[in-house]
Scaffold this motif. Structure first.
Motif, PDB file in Angstrom:
ATOM      1  N   LEU A 439     -11.048 -79.457  -5.193  1.00  0.00           N
ATOM      2  CA  LEU A 439     -10.475 -80.697  -4.666  1.00  0.00           C
ATOM      3  C   LEU A 439      -9.513 -81.320  -5.668  1.00  0.00           C
ATOM      4  O   LEU A 439      -8.462 -81.862  -5.285  1.00  0.00           O
ATOM      5  N   GLU A 440      -9.835 -81.259  -6.959  1.00  0.00           N
ATOM      6  CA  GLU A 440      -8.915 -81.775  -7.971  1.00  0.00           C
ATOM      7  C   GLU A 440      -7.632 -80.961  -7.996  1.00  0.00           C
ATOM      8  O   GLU A 440      -6.533 -81.520  -8.156  1.00  0.00           O
ATOM      9  N   SER A 441      -7.744 -79.642  -7.824  1.00  0.00           N
ATOM     10  CA  SER A 441      -6.540 -78.804  -7.779  1.00  0.00           C
ATOM     11  C   SER A 441      -5.672 -79.151  -6.577  1.00  0.00           C
ATOM     12  O   SER A 441      -4.438 -79.141  -6.670  1.00  0.00           O
ATOM     13  N   MET A 442      -6.305 -79.474  -5.446  1.00  0.00           N
ATOM     14  CA  MET A 442      -5.534 -79.862  -4.277  1.00  0.00           C
ATOM     15  C   MET A 442      -4.782 -81.169  -4.537  1.00  0.00           C
ATOM     16  O   MET A 442      -3.600 -81.303  -4.187  1.00  0.00           O
ATOM     17  N   LEU A 443      -5.431 -82.134  -5.180  1.00  0.00           N
ATOM     18  CA  LEU A 443      -4.746 -83.377  -5.540  1.00  0.00           C
ATOM     19  C   LEU A 443      -3.591 -83.099  -6.492  1.00  0.00           C
ATOM     20  O   LEU A 443      -2.522 -83.721  -6.390  1.00  0.00           O
ATOM     21  N   ALA A 444      -3.793 -82.169  -7.415  1.00  0.00           N
ATOM     22  CA  ALA A 444      -2.731 -81.819  -8.348  1.00  0.00           C
ATOM     23  C   ALA A 444      -1.558 -81.158  -7.626  1.00  0.00           C
ATOM     24  O   ALA A 444      -0.395 -81.413  -7.943  1.00  0.00           O
ATOM     25  N   GLN A 445      -1.843 -80.317  -6.647  1.00  0.00           N
ATOM     26  CA  GLN A 445      -0.770 -79.672  -5.890  1.00  0.00           C
ATOM     27  C   GLN A 445       0.029 -80.689  -5.085  1.00  0.00           C
ATOM     28  O   GLN A 445       1.248 -80.571  -4.961  1.00  0.00           O
TER      29      GLN A 445
END
Length: 773
Positions: A439-445
């Motif tokens: 989920l953090e990676s999705m926010l970063a993307q």
């Protein structure tokens, strides 16, 4: 393992579910508890094999909540040719495969926090998913694997049976052909029936007393006699079979074909003087909780008129989530013009964004309904993240919310691929750490600089750090402050726990949300020393200047062992800025750090006789509601204009539209002196808005650009008891220029240097003092 077919099916479900949930105004959609429905949809629709099955599953998914929505196969695809590709893993990654085959994660990492027993589990009368366990999740995966194996075996058996039948039929036809030749020879040339049997003209004629549709000769198609008194298939069927040999069997061929668009519901074209039109009016994100920064309400109007979105009656100071829903972005929509939503796999949907209403009920009527309760903390805890479907639901909910309500979502390239990657990561890994990282990676993307995953009762997870501060200086990770005797200011970190620093930074960048590259690298470096366990030992490999000869400029490598014994949210170890938040320097110049002091009105009193002020905004304000800027303005100052996703429009979109302004009002005591502001990529939130105001006042800004992530922040609950924080509005300068991703640029650019840090000099502060003279 999630395959390409399953991923595409879930993407179609996510797209259709989001459009109906937030934009379709039916009474049933508003009364629906969407999380249980989506979870059931994930489990039912992911294994859909053909496009026909997928389309039918999607119709069933929305049938009860949106009876006027139509779904159909709008594009012809060669599904047989795509079968092999669709059976491939959605995200082929050898490392991920080997990791799955490795040892199970620690139990302490896999178990979610205990549920609040006072809230109970589902199965107590409220709709929702049953309690899931690890065994249940494994059972789901095993059932899916068994179903896939059974389906493959059935396809192989059907193909083998078809080949066997074809061989038998060819042998039978060959025997019949030989028998026909022998019969012809016995009859002789004068026999009329023999002429018909040779049949070179096409369709054969039926003789007296003979049964069948007619005789056919070799090479012709049709049903006819194969001999005296016998009926059956003739050699003509062989040519018909050859013509279609490359086509799929009839059911599969139908699934590959496109369908004509189904007719729209008669309810969309209802007539009558008592009818009104109902549609959604949204301004920003709102999903039930009263503290949401936006608003959402269903409004009604008569045809050819415009309704007011504002409440009919309101007390003067009554706080309403829709107080900004003033109708500026209102668009009259027509029930008979549904929005086209492309779902993938050649499947389309028409979703009405307005409906006819009679007697307060949307058509077609299904009886009076009550709005469903909001998805709050109590309901979120009814879900178990050890369940595969629940993890996929958390990913889908995050992705669809960001796609609809994050104001900069259009900047993300290939969003469906991002969703596929996220689903792959969590589908077969029940570790909560993997889900959090995903989920953090999705926010970063998405590039959401305010985004965060809050995993402990709506707060960030408790973490521990050593008494050491790292920063990105001259493209190196440098110790800028240290309370440890083993590390020194100016040490260059080359590895942590034996892992090269470049590799660690790449890993952290992938899951560090930020609006621009400078803020991303700054935050990623700050996370390098964060640990989950108190007292965790960290081995730092550093390079520091050699001390053997003061005239020698050599360096030596040192391994320092430090301990993570401080709360990550505790008062930070200071870098090279002054030790006190309020300090008089010299010549009547004062230094003020609002990121470390809350009593800004008291600070203003001490500045009334100052000749100059240096305001340090390198960080977030200690009190986001306070403003030092208010003491420097003499009249209301507009800092920024706000825009939010609003609508929908006729295309089922929520374009950005103006929603208000951010202003600062004068406050006493007034301060009138020269101002220099220190800023860098750590300047964010309310501090960045203060920086915009000082820029408008003409103050010098020393340092580098701010974080550029201005916007209202919203939070929503995720299945399993976690919360997602994300940006729900956009702020621009009064002249319309962008702030997001750009920030406020420095008028006096100054970057810290390694040499300056080793001298323990705050180079930005030195430049500010020099600027003031």
């Amino acid at each position: 393992m999630l395959n390409q077919r399953g991923a595409k099916n879930l993407i179609a479900l996510a797209e259709l579910g989001a459009a109906v949930r937030w934009l379709h105004p039916s009474d049933e959609a508003q009364a629906c508890e969407w999380e249980p429905l989506l979870l059931a949809g994930i489990r039912a629709i992911e294994p859909a094999g053909t496009r026909a099955e997928l389309a039918e599953g999607l119709r069933g998914f929305v049938g009860d909540v949106a009876p006027t929505v139509v779904v159909w196969r709008s594009v012809k695809l060669d599904e047989q040719a795509d079968d092999a590709a669709l059976d491939e893993p959605a995200c082929p990654d050898p490392d991920a495969v080997s990791e799955d085959e490795g040892p199970e994660p620690e139990a302490s990492e896999r178990a979610r926090p205990p549920a609040d027993k006072s809230h109970g589990r589902l199965g107590t009368g409220r709709a929702g998913p049953p309690s899931r366990t690890k065994a249940g999740a494994a059972s789901d995966r095993k059932q899916a694997e068994d179903a896939a194996k059974a389906e493959a075996a059935a396809r192989d058996a059907a193909a083998e049976q078809a080949e066997s039948a074809e061989r038998d039929q060819q042998n039978e036809q060959s025997e019949q052909s030989e028998q026909g030749k022998r019969d012809d020879a016995n009859r002789g040339d004068g026999d009329g029936e023999g002429d018909a049997d040779e049949g070179e003209t096409g369709e054969g004629e039926t003789g007296e007393g003979e049964t069948g549709e007619g005789e056919t000769g070799e090479g012709e198609t049709g049903e006819g006699e194969t001999g005296e008194g016998e009926t059956g298939d003739t050699g003509g069927d062989d040519d018909d079979r050859d013509d279609h040999e490359t086509e799929r069997p009839e059911p599969d061929a139908d699934a590959s074909e496109r369908e004509d668009r189904p007719p729209l519901s008669e309810a969309l074209f209802a007539q009558g003087e008592d009818l009104v039109i109902t549609q959604w009016h949204r301004r920003g994100y709102a999903e039930g909780p009263t503290n949401a920064p936006g608003c959402a309400r269903r409004i009604q109007r008569r045809p050819h008129t415009k309704a007011s979105c504002a409440p009919a009656k309101r007390k003067r100071d009554e706080p309403l989530p829709c107080s900004r829903c003033d109708g500026d972005s209102y668009r009259p929509l027509a029930p008979g013009a549904p929005a086209l939503v492309e779902l993938g796999r050649g499947i389309s949907s028409l979703v009405p964004v307005a409906l006819w209403t009679r007697g307060g009920l949307t058509l077609p009527e299904s009886g009076a309904t009550e709005p469903a309760p909001s998805f709050d903390q109590r309901r979120a805890w009814d879900y178990d993240l050890r369940d595969r479907g629940t993890r996929l639901l958390a990913v889908v909910r995050t992705w669809t919310t960001l796609r609809r309500f994050f104001p900069h979502a259009t900047q993300l390239a290939d969003p469906r691929q991002r969703l596929t990657e996220a689903m792959c990561a969590v589908a077969d890994d029940d570790s909560p750490l993997t889900l959090q990282a995903t989920l953090e990676s999705m926010l970063a993307q998405f590039g959401d600089g305010n985004g965060a995953v809050l995993v402990e009762a709506g707060a960030a997870a408790r973490r521990w750090v050593p008494s050491v501060v790292l920063r990105w200086v001259e493209e190196r990770v440098v110790v800028c402050a240290s309370a440890s005797e083993l590390t020194r200011v100016g040490d260059v970190v080359t590895a942590i726990d034996g892992v090269l620093i470049d590799e660690l930074i790449a890993q952290e960048l992938a899951r560090t949300p930020a609006a621009n590259a400078s803020a991303a690298i700054e935050r990623a470096v700050a996370r390098l020393l964060v640990r989950r366990e108190r007292g965790a030992t960290i081995a730092l490999t550093v390079v520091r200047p050699s001390e053997t000869d003061e005239h020698e400029h050599g360096e030596r490598v040192v391994v320092a062992s430090i301990s993570a014994d401080r709360r990550s949210d505790a008062e930070p170890v200071l870098d090279l800025r002054p030790g006190r938040a309020i300090e008089q320097l010299s010549g009547g110049v004062w230094y003020v750090d609002p990121t470390r002091t809350r009593r800004l009105d008291t600070v203003a009193r001490r500045l009334r006789k100052a000749n100059g002020v240096i305001i340090d905004l390198r960080g977030q304000l200690a009190d986001p509601r306070a403003s030092l800027l208010a003491h420097f303005v003499t009249q209301t100052l507009t800092l920024a204009r706000e825009r939010v996703p609003a609508g929908p429009n006729e295309h089922a979109e929520l374009p950005l539209e103006r929603a208000g302004e951010r202003r600062v009002e004068p406050d006493g005591p007034a301060v009138d002196c020269s101002v220099v502001v220190l800023a860098d990529s750590r300047t964010r939130g309310a501090a960045e808005l203060e920086l915009v105001g000082f820029e408008r006042l003409g103050a010098a800004i020393v340092g580098s650009a701010s974080a550029g992530d201005q916007g209202a922040v919203a939070q929503l609950w995720l299945p399993g008891g976690w919360q997602l924080r994300f940006t729900a509005s956009e702020l621009r300068r009064e002249d319309g220029s962008e702030l997001w991703g750009r920030g406020v640029a420095a008028s006096v650019p100054v970057e810290p240097t390694l040499a300056g840090i080793r001298r323990e000099q705050d180079e930005l502060l030195a430049a500010a003092i020099e600027h003031l003279g």
